[in-house]
Design an enzyme around this catalytic site. Sequence first.
Site, PDB file in Angstrom:
ATOM      1  N   SER A 132       6.016 -34.589 -20.254  1.00  0.00           N
ATOM      2  CA  SER A 132       6.974 -34.985 -19.229  1.00  0.00           C
ATOM      3  C   SER A 132       6.957 -34.085 -18.001  1.00  0.00           C
ATOM      4  O   SER A 132       7.315 -34.522 -16.903  1.00  0.00           O
ATOM      5  CB  SER A 132       8.391 -35.019 -19.807  1.00  0.00           C
ATOM      6  N   ASP A 155      19.858 -32.833 -16.798  1.00  0.00           N
ATOM      7  CA  ASP A 155      19.670 -32.498 -18.210  1.00  0.00           C
ATOM      8  C   ASP A 155      19.396 -31.010 -18.415  1.00  0.00           C
ATOM      9  O   ASP A 155      19.400 -30.512 -19.537  1.00  0.00           O
ATOM     10  CB  ASP A 155      18.554 -33.336 -18.831  1.00  0.00           C
ATOM     11  N   HIS A 167      14.320 -30.561 -17.038  1.00  0.00           N
ATOM     12  CA  HIS A 167      13.178 -31.092 -16.295  1.00  0.00           C
ATOM     13  C   HIS A 167      13.306 -30.733 -14.813  1.00  0.00           C
ATOM     14  O   HIS A 167      14.388 -30.895 -14.248  1.00  0.00           O
ATOM     15  CB  HIS A 167      13.072 -32.613 -16.452  1.00  0.00           C
TER      16      HIS A 167
END
Length: 226
Positions: free
Chosen positions: A54, A202, A205
Amino acid sequence: MFLRVQIIFLTLLFIGCGQSKESKQKTGNDRKEEAAESVKSKGDKKVILFYGNSITAGYQLDMDQAFPALIQKRIDSLGLNYQTINAGLSGETSAGGKSRIDWVLRTVPDIFFLELGANDGLRGLPLEETYKNLQDIIDAVEKENPEVKIIIAGMMVPPNLGEDYTSEFKNLFPSLAKENDAIYIPFLLEGVAGNPELNLGDGIHPTPEGHKIVAETVWKYLKPLL
């Protein structure tokens, strides 16, 4: 305080990487199609293939905000004859990366950037399996292009997995780099991990600003190879 924040960041990284993508996040098929289109348009340019999870994929960002795209902008500004391809996939493990490498290698890279293994570590998977999977990926790439230049991005896992496991995980990446005569980046998220201003809601990231810092880190190691 920073160490505590960094530990929380690393602990949550696996959870975030395993989440389903939101509307702004490209699906795996979307990225494959875009990569294919990119290959068609590259002409005789040399290829830099970014292969990861990711972080490489640019979770919840437009693809042109992820660090591989920022690297492409830098390359273009300098008039260098290289085309970057973002083959990142959120939630990817080393086993997953191994399983799809043959598909990705329909385009043979001149430079291969490997950013996998963090999700293995955060699941507490056997590190000998992680090492073997990453080595198999590298072997597959070198089989297609024996002259390929390889960059390996190091990552970390939280100490709650045990001192021995944490240490072995950290040492996995430099060992892999040494074994394959590859360039080694000690920590891809240096200066970004644990900083709430550089990460999405979050907390795990990178934001577009965070990706700019990651791109600068990568560029220091990539530039001498171009």
